[in-house]
Every structure is written in structure tokens, then in C-alpha cells.
Design an enzyme around this catalytic site. Structure first.
Site, short mmCIF file in Angstrom:
data_model
loop_
_atom_site.label_atom_id
_atom_site.label_comp_id
_atom_site.label_asym_id
_atom_site.label_seq_id
_atom_site.Cartn_x
_atom_site.Cartn_y
_atom_site.Cartn_z
N HIS A 198 25.60 108.53 20.30
CA HIS A 198 25.77 108.60 18.85
C HIS A 198 24.88 109.68 18.25
CE1 HIS A 198 22.04 106.30 17.70
NE2 HIS A 198 22.24 105.70 18.86
N ASP A 206 24.36 109.85 14.84
CA ASP A 206 23.69 109.40 13.62
C ASP A 206 22.32 108.84 13.96
OD1 ASP A 206 24.91 107.10 14.87
OD2 ASP A 206 24.68 105.98 13.00
N ASP A 228 16.53 108.40 20.03
CA ASP A 228 17.62 107.50 19.63
C ASP A 228 18.54 108.19 18.64
OD1 ASP A 228 19.15 105.23 19.14
OD2 ASP A 228 17.69 104.34 17.77
N GLU A 273 26.69 104.33 14.81
CA GLU A 273 26.02 103.32 15.64
C GLU A 273 24.90 102.62 14.89
OE1 GLU A 273 23.39 101.38 18.56
OE2 GLU A 273 22.89 102.97 17.13
N GLU A 274 24.17 103.37 14.07
CA GLU A 274 23.02 102.80 13.38
C GLU A 274 23.41 101.93 12.19
OE1 GLU A 274 20.36 102.76 14.79
OE2 GLU A 274 19.91 104.63 15.83
N ASP A 285 21.08 105.14 25.87
CA ASP A 285 20.56 104.71 24.56
C ASP A 285 19.58 103.56 24.79
OD1 ASP A 285 20.25 104.73 21.84
OD2 ASP A 285 22.11 103.68 21.37
N HIS A 331 7.17 85.01 -17.75
CA HIS A 331 5.71 85.12 -17.82
C HIS A 331 5.11 84.05 -16.91
CE1 HIS A 331 1.64 84.88 -19.39
NE2 HIS A 331 1.85 85.99 -20.12
N THR A 335 1.88 90.06 -14.56
CA THR A 335 1.95 88.61 -14.35
C THR A 335 3.37 88.11 -14.58
OG1 THR A 335 1.22 88.33 -16.63
CG2 THR A 335 -0.47 88.21 -14.91
N ARG A 377 18.50 88.36 17.19
CA ARG A 377 18.92 88.92 18.47
C ARG A 377 19.49 87.79 19.31
NH1 ARG A 377 18.86 94.64 18.35
NH2 ARG A 377 17.32 95.17 16.76
#
Length: 462
Positions: free
Chosen positions: A85, A87, A124, A157-158, A184, A217, A319, A332
Site C-alpha cells: 500500500h 497510503d 509502513d 490500507e490505513e 507489511d 458551569h 471551569t 485486536r
């Protein structure tokens, strides 16, 4: 020898061409770089033409294009398909880079005494896929291309490769090959070469927690109205228990458990815990109880917050009790988890644990399937022999914690186990400031790829 002589004779040009590619800020995630992403595609196409491709074309998609190229020397010979890739990840935060991310520089480091290329995309994946273009050129120029070659270099890909599956399914005959090569991933070290045989999948989510209809607030309303940031933090914290075990119901139902023998084999890879901690400047590792660090990043699923925001983050004090809080969370995944099922489990659970004082939204950005590839195929044997030839050492099969969703796609749609033939190192700062790629890695990768072609033809004809 003629191929390696050509590589050495054109070393400076090969390096300078890569530096030119790295100067193109092809960030697919940010629309302001749209023209640059297209410029990178043009660069890749022209590079394939100059290297000797008979076909080199830019294939439009609903997003960024795929660059396809091929050189068919004999239909009776094996065919190798190369995926990569062009990108890259966003370079933010720019202020943490030691040099501008799209102005590559070469500097010596302790890990790379011969020099490393510092630039976004160097490891990468521009530096790694461009090795194939240069290996192809060297084999063509030397009259020693042993196999047919095809290239499929994408630009999304990213951001999840949303359009790659459509392209693959629509072009199965065009992409037909005997083996697929992907660089990769990374190796254990230059002294301990390795080939990745497993990757985790991923489900990437975004959540929003809303309290009041406007910022308030914090003195007038604090303590009486829910603070979305506090609530969000509590909700995220509840998604893991004291053993760092994910608490989403059903999350582990399909997790493939490895046998004791498989886990023992995985842990044979060289690993120094003290050195690992020192490189990261941490005093102690952290993760799921009952598993080694190698196992935690290779065969176990995770849940991590990738970004969190809300309220006032400018200079000085304000604040404010914010109306909204947001977070991006990735999980993952491991075989046999399905990312869509996990995304649904996550959404249902996140909504169920929200207190009535807030409203929540959950969005699934993208995901991908985990994959395990064979270490006994002809392709793997050829990669093993090629690495032994150039590194002087037999590579170790490893499982890697990252995700390359297209691996499972290729297995399913093209009927082939990709060879995950990475030459980067885990210290190369992928996705981080000061990403870099060793100059030696780049050139030994080119030589090893050429060796793979020789070995693959020889083993395929047995």
C-alpha cells in the site's frame, strides 16, 4: 550474482527513488491530502513502467485507486502476486518529530548503525513494497526474472481497505497467482530473521457519551449533573477486570485456544524482557494474566483506547462541565473471532452499562479478520530458503500483533496463503512520530526478494 551486482551498482538511485516517494504526503485518512494520495499512485505506476512491466495501470475505486502491474514472461511458469500500500498514516503530532515527516533524512541509530530513513511511510509500507519494484527491475535488467510477477498496490490500507474486497472479487482471474507476497510486517531482528505466520484481526469503534444539552458551569452544576467524561472513563474501566480480561459478554466465545505445545513453540523466539522494557522506557509490562508478552501480542485479543476527548483542553483553566465526551476504541482479534460479531457485542454491552444520566452512541469504523498462514507451503519454503541465503540463518515463524485484514480476504477469494515477508523491525516506530526504516533492511530485502523468485521457481518445479 548478476542481480545482486545490479542492485549494488544502482544502490544510490534505488535509495533516492524511495526518498522521492516518501516526500509525497499520501495520508488517506485526511481529505486535505487527497491530491497527494493520487500523486503517490501515479509515482507507483511510473515506477512499474520503468522497471519493465508490460502492464501498469491505475484502477479507480469508490475511494483511492489501486495500482496494478504485471510482467508475464511464460504462462507455464509460476506467478507471484505482490501486495502493498502506498497510503500512510497521519503524521500528527508533527511537533514530536525530530525532522519533518515528509522530508526524509538518513541518520545512524544504535539499531541501524548503517543508517535509517526517517519519514512517515518509510517502513509502513512504502519502503517495504518498493523493495519489490526494485527487485523486479534488477531481475529484468539482469535477464533473470524466474517467475511471472503481478503487482496490486492500494491506497486505502490505513483506512480499512474498504474497496479492496470489491476489486479482488471482480478481478479474480486477473489476480490469479501461485503465491502472494506481502511485506507489511517485521522481523524479530537483523540477527534473528523471521516470517510472520499469524496476524490479529481488528474491530475499530467510536463512542459518544452525552449528558446535558450544553456545556455547564462546573460550580453551578458540578455534583448534580453527570459529567460525560467521568462517566465515559468509568465505562471504559469496567470493560476489563483485575486480570486484564475483557468483560464484554460473549467476547471470548470463539477465541481459538492454542495447545501447550503450540504456545511453547511460540515462546522459542528470542525475547529479552528487560531489553523490551528498556526500549519502551517502562518499568514493567502489563497485560492479561497467565500469558507471556509474546503470547499477549500474538495470540490474545485486546481492547485499547486509541483516543479520548471532551471538555476544555486549551491553555489555562476553564471551569466547564462538558456536554459530550468521545473515545475511539480498537479491539485486536484472534482466530476465530469475527469482527462484525465483536463490534455488535461491544455496542450492545456499551449501551447496557451506560447510566440513565447519559445517552450514548456507538459507531463501528472498520474491521478485519485475523489470519493464520501455513508454514509448510511451497511459498513458505521458498521464503525460508531465500532468507537463509541472504541472512545466513534459518528464519523463525512468528505471530504478530498487528492486523492486515486483506490476508484473510486473499485466503478466501484467491485461494492462496500469503507469505508475510516483512523486513522491518518492531523498533521502527510505525504509526508514531519518527517512523524509520533501516537502509540495510531495504537493500537486504531487495536481495531476498530476488532470491525468493529463484527458490520459488525451483521448488515449484519439483
Amino acid at each position: 550474482m548478476a542481480v545482486n551486482d545490479f542492485i549494488r551498482d544502482h544502490k544510490d538511485r534505488f535509495l533516492n527513488e524511495l526518498l522521492d516517494l516518501l516526500r509525497i504526503p499520501s495520508v488517506s485518512a485526511d481529505p486535505k491530502f487527497k491530491e497527494d494520495v493520487f500523486a503517490a499512485a501515479d509515482f507507483v505506476k511510473e515506477s512499474l513502467v520503468k522497471a519493465g512491466a508490460d502492464v501498469a495501470e491505475i484502477c479507480p475505486t469508490a475511494g483511492y485507486p489501486i495500482v496494478y502491474g504485471e510482467k508475464i514472461i511464460d504462462t507455464d511458469l509460476p506467478t507471484v502476486l505482490v501486495y502493498g500500500h502506498y497510503d500512510v498514516q497521519p503524521a500528527d503530532p508533527y511537533e514530536l518529530w525530530d525532522s519533518p515527516p515528509f522530508e526524509p533524512v538518513i541518520k545512524k541509530t544504535d539499531v541501524h548503525p548503517e543508517g535509517a530513513i526517517f519519514a512517515r511511510g518509510s517502513a509502513d509500507d512504502k519502503g517495504q513494497f518498493y523493495m519489490y519494484v526494485k527487485a523486479f527491475e534488477a531481475m529484468m535488467a539482469s535477464g533473470d526474472l524466474p517467475c511471472n510477477i503481478k503487482f496490486m498496490i492500494e491506497g486505502e490500507e490505513e483506512v480499512g481497505s474498504d474497496n479492496l474486497d470489491k476489486f479482488v472479487m471482480a478481478n479474480k482471474e486477473k489476480l490469479k497467482a501461485d503465491v502472494i507476497l506481502i511485506s507489511d510486517t517485521h522481523m524479530i531482528s537483523m540477527q534473528d530473521p523471521s516470517i510472520t505466520v499469524g496476524l490479529r484481526g481488528m474491530a475499530y469503534m467510536e463512542v459518544e457519551v452525552t449528558g446535558s444539552n450544553r456545556d455547564l458551569h462546573s460550580g453551578t452544576y458540578g455534583g448534580a449533573v453527570a459529567n460525560p467524561i467521568n462517566v465515559l472513563c468509568d465505562m471504559i474501566a469496567s470493560m476489563k477486570d483485575e486480570n486484564d480480561h475483557i468483560t464484554i459478554p460473549g467476547f471470548y466465545d470463539k477465541v481459538q485456544e492454542l495447545s501447550a505445545a503450540q504456545r511453547d513453540r511460540l515462546n522459542l523466539a528470542p525475547f529479552d524482557l528487560n531489553e523490551y522494557q528498556a526500549k519502551l522506557d517502562i518499568d514493567k509490562v502489563h497485560g492479561e494474566k497467565g500469558y507471556t508478552t509474546i503470547e499477549r501480542v500474538g495470540i490474545r485479543p485486546t481492547l485499547d483506547v486509541n483516543g479520548i476527548w471532551g471538555g476544555y483542553i486549551g491553555e489555562g483553566a476553564k471551569t466547564v462541565l462538558p456536554s459530550k465526551a468521545n473515545a475511539k476504541i480498537s479491539m485486536r482479534l484472534v482466530p476465530d473471532q469475527d469482527w462484525r460479531e465483536i463490534a455488535e457485542l461491544f455496542e450492545n454491552h456499551f449501551k447496557s452499562i451506560a447510566p440513565k444520566s447519559v445517552r450514548v452512541k456507538v459507531k463501528a469504523h472498520h474491521g478485519g479478520a485475523p489470519a493464520v498462514v501455513s508454514d509448510s507451503s511451497v511459498g513458505y519454503q521458498a521464503a525460508e530458503a531465500a532468507m537463509e541465503e541472504t541472512f545466513g540463518k534459518r528464519p523463525i515463524p512468528t505471530r504478530e500483533g498487528g492486523s492486515i485484514p486483506i490476508v484473510a480476504l486473499f485466503q478466501k477469494e484467491l485461494g492462496s496463503d500469503p507469505i508475510l515477508f516483512g523486513f522491518g523491525l518492531d523498533t521502527d516506530a510505525l504509526h508514531s512520530p519518527n517512523e524509520h526504516y533501516g537502509v540495510k533492511n531495504y537493500f537486504i530485502g531487495i536481495e531476498t526478494i530476488a532470491a525468493f523468485f529463484r527458490q520459488f521457481r525451483k521448488l515449484s518445479q519439483k
